[in-house]
Write a protein that holds these residues in place. Structure first.
Motif: not given
Length: 509
Positions: A173-178
């Motif tokens: 999730f964090r990879l894709q949000a960033e």
């Protein structure tokens, strides 16, 4: 009651008048099976009659064994079932399956119209600028399919919350949000002219922030995240606890995937317990009905969205909102598109894009005959069916809205895939749940790619596997499509960026 909100699955309306009481009569089915002491509101009576008329009255067979909370749970679930829809879906899907209609016709190879590796740099830049222009103009939205749990990875959490073991500790999730945040920043830079843009096609550069603040550091790109009943609450909580990873909370919307009853071979709903219909998710193709039901299509129209990028959460290399790919599809005026990659090997468990009877289809690996899966083009030496579907999808908003419309041609005729399963069912006395030894039921699911057959113009761009696709499906150390293989692909990509910029990286590859 007027003004009272309804749950997403629907709710049993409360009668405005006094409750109706029914006396117990000798058992003869219908309403006579209610207990003498029951207080039954008029809407529950109507609900029961509706299911009886549809030939599904057996769902109330153990009503008199249920407590108050169990009856409430049953009526809530039943109120969320669109009987006309699910009956029609079952009928046409089973008929199609029996006739093997979905696999009829000659399967023809379908090749990408262009490739990232073969396109001229000026062409790639033109596509990229067009994609950034769409984002800068507020015309791009991103849809994420994130309903899966991390069970196969050994995690009890949603798959998107899984830490694949990068030094940064970033979850999917964090990879894709960033990455989405970075795309918004790049679009803002493009809009300010910092990357040499002036105008592309019908898009005009904006130099001032508009009323929605699209130039305040980054351009706002709405993110619609499809969850499931198992992942919804924990996903929303995770984003909230992490400050939405720098994104504007107003641009992150969660909505739940739908579900369908499980059927027996005669089309009767299977009861899992005395107060619960056996149910299963309606497949990733349930995305379309869910987008409409949750109001996402309306929200996209309100925002002025014209282009929609969709992908799955378990791809650690996904280029979220990929401007090159979006620009490619926009330039071609595509209704739908896909960024594909060449198959890694003939038996790779991915579907392939094909053409059948003039229409675009994806044939799943499990449905592809071995002789077709391994067939090689004698001229090129490559697999004939080589355009692997890795769920990097594009839609024009108008086509997507057509796919989502409840009464439209797609939802009215879409055939679901039939899966014959062992479905746990309530015992004859209603006291327990029994798991059968043999197949007893049917689960229906729609696939996200089934709508391509309805598109007039489909654009396929072949990407580069090492830059586009790192699936995370299996446990660490399994050697294939696992966290360790995804880490290796990410590290190799980043090393390549550094070396291409003139840097060096110490250590082994």
């Amino acid at each position: 009651q007027p003004g009272k909100p309804r749950s997403r699955l629907g709710s049993v309306l409360q009668s405005s008048g006094p409750p109706l009481r029914y006396k117990r009569l000798p058992r003869a089915g219908g309403l006579q099976s209610f207990m003498a002491t029951d207080t039954i509101d008029a809407d529950t009576v109507a609900l029961r009659q509706r299911f009886t008329d549809a030939g599904q009255g057996h769902v109330f067979a153990h009503w008199d064994l249920c407590g108050t909370s169990e009856r409430q749970a049953l009526t809530r679930q039943l109120a969320g079932i669109d009987l006309a829809k699910v009956t029609a879906v079952f009928a046409r899907s089973v008929a199609d399956h029996s006739a093997s209609a979905s696999s009829c016709g000659t399967i023809e190879p379908l090749e990408a119209q262009d490739t990232v590796s073969g396109a001229h740099p000026t062409t790639l830049e033109r596509w990229r600028r067009r994609g950034l222009a769409a984002a800068a103009a507020g015309q791009l939205a991103v849809v994420l399919l994130a309903g899966g749990q991390g069970t196969r990875l050994g995690s009890p959490h949603p798959k998107g919350m899984y830490d694949i073991g990068l030094p940064s500790g970033r979850t999917l999730f964090r990879l894709q949000a960033e990455r989405l945040l970075k795309l918004g920043q790049l679009a803002a830079e493009w809009q300010r002219g910092e990357v040499g843009a002036d105008s592309v096609g019908e898009y005009t550069v904006r130099t001032q922030a508009d009323a929605e603040g699209r130039v305040a550091g980054y351009c706002r790109i709405p993110w619609y995240i499809m969850t499931s009943p198992f992942t919804h609450a924990s996903t929303a909580k995770y984003f909230e606890e992490n400050g939405y990873f720098g994104l504007n909370p107003a641009d992150v919307m969660f909505f739940q995937q739908g579900w369908l009853p499980c059927f027996d071979t005669n089309g009767q709903f299977i009861m899992q317990s005395k107060f619960e219909v056996a149910a299963a998710p309606d497949g990733n193709g349930g995305l379309y009905a869910a987008l409409h039901a949750a109001g996402c299509i309306h929200d996209m129209r309100r925002r002025g969205v014209e282009h929609v990028y969709a992908y799955c959460v378990d791809n650690a290399l996904v280029q979220v909102g990929d401007p090159v790919y979006v620009g490619f599809c926009a330039e071609r005026g595509a209704d739908a598109g896909a960024k594909v990659v060449a198959k890694a090997y003939p038996e790779e468990p991915v579907g392939v894009f094909t053409r059948r009877d003039g229409k675009v289809h994806v044939v799943e690996y499990s449905e592809l005959p071995p002789q077709l899966a391994t067939a090689v083009d004698p001229v090129t030496g490559k697999l004939r069916l080589n355009a692997a579907n890795v769920v990097l999808h594009y839609y024009s908003l108008e086509f997507l809205a057509t796919c989502c419309s409840p009464g439209g041609a797609v939802q009215s005729t879409l055939v679901y895939h039939v899966a014959k399963k062992k479905v746990p069912h309530v015992s004859a006395d209603g006291q327990s749940t029994t798991t059968p030894d043999d197949v007893n039921g049917i689960k229906l699911e729609a696939f996200i790619f089934d709508v391509y057959a309805y598109a007039a113009e489909v654009a396929l761009l072949q990407g580069v596997r090492e830059a586009d696709f790192a699936p995370v499906k299996n446990r660490e150390g399994s050697g294939k499509d696992s966290p360790d293989t995804a880490r290796a692909l990410i590290s190799a990509l980043h090393r390549g960026w550094i070396e291409a910029a003139g840097g060096t990286v110490a250590g082994t590859r």
